[in-house]
Write a protein that holds these residues in place. Structure first.
Motif, PDB file in Angstrom:
ATOM      1  N   PRO A 173      27.675  -4.500   2.704  1.00  0.00           N
ATOM      2  CA  PRO A 173      26.892  -5.736   2.528  1.00  0.00           C
ATOM      3  C   PRO A 173      25.587  -5.664   3.301  1.00  0.00           C
ATOM      4  N   MET A 174      24.524  -6.227   2.725  1.00  0.00           N
ATOM      5  CA  MET A 174      23.204  -6.067   3.323  1.00  0.00           C
ATOM      6  C   MET A 174      23.123  -6.637   4.736  1.00  0.00           C
ATOM      7  N   ARG A 195      18.342 -11.810  11.962  1.00  0.00           N
ATOM      8  CA  ARG A 195      19.057 -11.848  10.680  1.00  0.00           C
ATOM      9  C   ARG A 195      18.088 -11.642   9.522  1.00  0.00           C
ATOM     10  N   ILE A 196      18.631 -11.257   8.381  1.00  0.00           N
ATOM     11  CA  ILE A 196      17.836 -11.226   7.160  1.00  0.00           C
ATOM     12  C   ILE A 196      17.391 -12.660   6.875  1.00  0.00           C
ATOM     13  N   GLY A 197      16.092 -12.858   6.766  1.00  0.00           N
ATOM     14  CA  GLY A 197      15.563 -14.193   6.533  1.00  0.00           C
ATOM     15  C   GLY A 197      14.989 -14.852   7.766  1.00  0.00           C
ATOM     16  N   GLY A 198      15.002 -14.144   8.913  1.00  0.00           N
ATOM     17  CA  GLY A 198      14.406 -14.701  10.131  1.00  0.00           C
ATOM     18  C   GLY A 198      15.289 -14.541  11.344  1.00  0.00           C
ATOM     19  N   MET A 199      15.535 -15.648  12.027  1.00  0.00           N
ATOM     20  CA  MET A 199      16.367 -15.665  13.233  1.00  0.00           C
ATOM     21  C   MET A 199      17.455 -16.718  13.060  1.00  0.00           C
ATOM     22  N   GLN A 200      18.624 -16.408  13.562  1.00  0.00           N
ATOM     23  CA  GLN A 200      19.780 -17.265  13.351  1.00  0.00           C
ATOM     24  C   GLN A 200      19.585 -18.676  13.900  1.00  0.00           C
ATOM     25  N   LYS A 201      18.972 -18.803  15.072  1.00  0.00           N
ATOM     26  CA  LYS A 201      18.770 -20.141  15.635  1.00  0.00           C
ATOM     27  C   LYS A 201      17.518 -20.162  16.490  1.00  0.00           C
ATOM     28  N   LYS A 210      17.835 -18.538   4.227  1.00  0.00           N
ATOM     29  CA  LYS A 210      19.107 -17.907   3.880  1.00  0.00           C
ATOM     30  C   LYS A 210      18.948 -17.005   2.659  1.00  0.00           C
ATOM     31  N   PRO A 211      19.325 -15.726   2.760  1.00  0.00           N
ATOM     32  CA  PRO A 211      19.186 -14.815   1.609  1.00  0.00           C
ATOM     33  C   PRO A 211      20.259 -15.080   0.556  1.00  0.00           C
ATOM     34  N   PRO A 212      20.001 -14.710  -0.684  1.00  0.00           N
ATOM     35  CA  PRO A 212      21.035 -14.855  -1.722  1.00  0.00           C
ATOM     36  C   PRO A 212      22.213 -13.933  -1.440  1.00  0.00           C
ATOM     37  N   GLU A 213      23.399 -14.382  -1.776  1.00  0.00           N
ATOM     38  CA  GLU A 213      24.592 -13.602  -1.455  1.00  0.00           C
ATOM     39  C   GLU A 213      24.708 -12.338  -2.290  1.00  0.00           C
ATOM     40  N   SER A 214      24.144 -12.354  -3.497  1.00  0.00           N
ATOM     41  CA  SER A 214      24.306 -11.180  -4.370  1.00  0.00           C
ATOM     42  C   SER A 214      22.980 -10.753  -4.995  1.00  0.00           C
ATOM     43  N   GLY A 215      21.893 -10.888  -4.246  1.00  0.00           N
ATOM     44  CA  GLY A 215      20.584 -10.549  -4.787  1.00  0.00           C
ATOM     45  C   GLY A 215      20.312  -9.064  -4.773  1.00  0.00           C
ATOM     46  N   VAL A 246      18.420  -2.906  -2.322  1.00  0.00           N
ATOM     47  CA  VAL A 246      19.605  -3.767  -2.343  1.00  0.00           C
ATOM     48  C   VAL A 246      20.012  -4.017  -3.790  1.00  0.00           C
ATOM     49  N   LYS A 247      21.292  -3.915  -4.053  1.00  0.00           N
ATOM     50  CA  LYS A 247      21.820  -4.225  -5.382  1.00  0.00           C
ATOM     51  C   LYS A 247      23.041  -5.113  -5.237  1.00  0.00           C
TER      52      LYS A 247
END
Length: 416
Positions: free
Chosen positions: A51-52, A156-162, A322-327, A351-352
């Motif tokens: 998983p990515m 995290r993917i998409g930035g920072m968690q908090k 938040k990134p897509p779960e299956s992008g 990514v697939k």
């Protein structure tokens, strides 16, 4: 008569490596070869298919010294593959975490080279105390922004968690105020020590291109537009002139325009701050001592950027897209360049359906390793380790895969 001098292992840097030097009767290096001998670990192979979200976590384990740059470059490569744009405050926080890493790493390098340039034990002890105080403060900044001082889980993917709390923000501001006088004293002390060194004035001079994308954090667009289109990668067996050397080497040789390059403090300051003769005194600004001086001068630049970032940070702002779960279509290549303490750290990902389809890393020391060997030429071999240490190699990062032939026998160790 040409002789071979082997220095194995080289000392006072991260990881395992060696020098294989051809020298003449006067001990002058006529051909320099520097190579990683750190055992294979296979990160890129076991990241593929997972998983990515696993990639930033795993790739930060390349190293305990520069995990922040790996997690950041990993996350950004996936973001660029998926078209994800992190929120403004997520970017600010991630950059601040990376600056904390530089404020920690650069003083650590000075600790490793103290025996080379500071002979007075009292002065060396005082410098060591300053360095450890600086490192403690910098690690606190990483701890607050990244969630942990070593392998920061907030990246995290998409930035920072908090985001930070207002209390944490104020604590970082106060910590930076404490860092400033230590930094000023230590930087002045080390530059004076470097400039008084009896090392040859042209030690480490080479004709390779300098590679840098940004003064502080890194700029992936610059890497793609100025360097990536000229990039190629070959195995060490194809690069080193002696087959036995190439067989021992544990990392590939990345090239720009068919030649090796140098990244790191000297490259960044030369490109973005006009670094040169004025700062280096009697030493050649293209040489190894210039790298040491540039690294010291980068600390105040990093400090100023940290102050700027913590001031900009809105503690109520969003930090994660938040990134897509299956992008991911498995075709788009995301290329991210992060300016690690030692140079340009590049992660490439496809990514697939939410999983890593392709992964490759071209870390800072991977770019620099072949250039180090070339930079040892023209001076007595006793100075070769001074050249190595000037680059502050983080060798473990540069070793990831094994290349085998049709019969399953190891051909060379590499990260292609």
């Amino acid at each position: 008569m040409s002789q071979t001098v082997v220095v194995s292992p080289t000392t006072r840097h991260e990881g395992h490596s060696k020098l294989v030097l051809q020298v003449d009767d006067n001990g002058i290096v006529t051909q320099g070869n520097y190579l990683s001998t750190t055992p294979v670990r296979g990160f890129e192979k076991f990241i593929t298919g997972r998983p990515m979200e696993f990639a930033p976590v795993a790739s930060s384990r390349f190293c305990g010294i520069c995990p922040i740059t790996h997690a950041s470059a990993s996350a950004e490569s996936i973001e660029r593959a998926l078209g994800i744009i992190p929120p403004k405050d997520g970017v600010v926080l991630r950059q601040l975490c990376n600056i904390g890493s530089r404020l920690h790493s650069h003083p650590l390098h000075q600790l490793l080279v103290l025996p080379d340039y500071v002979k007075n034990p009292d002065e060396a002890l005082a410098a060591t105390v300053r360095i450890q105080k600086m490192r403690k403060i910098a690690q606190m900044i990483i701890d607050y922004t990244g969630g942990e001082a070593i392998h920061a889980p907030n990246i995290r993917i998409g930035g920072m968690q908090k985001n930070l709390s207002e209390v944490a923000k104020r604590k970082i501001i106060e910590a930076l105020k404490e860092y400033e006088p230590l930094m000023k004293e230590q930087v002045a002390f080390m530059i004076n020590a470097f400039q008084k060194s009896d090392a040859p004035k042209t030690l480490g001079v080479h004709d390779r291109e300098l590679m840098a994308t940004d003064l502080n954090y890194g700029n992936s667009d610059v890497f793609e537009s100025e360097y990536f289109y000229r990039f190629s990668e070959i195995t060490p067996k194809s690069y080193y002139p002696v087959e036995e050397v190439g067989m021992d080497a544990c990392g590939t040789v990345p090239l720009v325009g068919g030649k090796t390059v140098e990244g790191g403090p000297k490259a960044r300051l030369t490109k973005f701050k006009g670094f040169g003769k004025k700062e280096c005194g009697d030493f050649d600004p293209k040489g190894a001592m210039a790298i040491n001086i540039a690294r010291a001068l980068e600390i105040p630049y990093a400090y100023d950027r940290a102050v700027e970032l913590i001031t900009q940070l809105n503690t109520n702002g969003a930090t994660l897209t938040k990134p897509p779960e299956s992008g991911g279509d498995g075709v788009k290549l995301g290329v991210a360049a992060n300016e690690a303490p030692r140079g340009v750290n590049v992660h490439c990902a496809k990514v697939k359906d939410g999983k890593i389809a392709y992964y490759n890393c071209l870390v800072a020391t991977t770019w620099n390793i072949p250039t180090v060997g070339n930079a040892c030429e023209g001076q007595h071999y006793k100075w070769a380790e001074y050249v190595v240490r000037a680059y502050d190699p983080c060798v473990s990062c540069s070793t990831h895969m094994i290349v085998i032939d049709e019969e399953g026998k190891v051909v060379t160790e590499a990260n292609i």
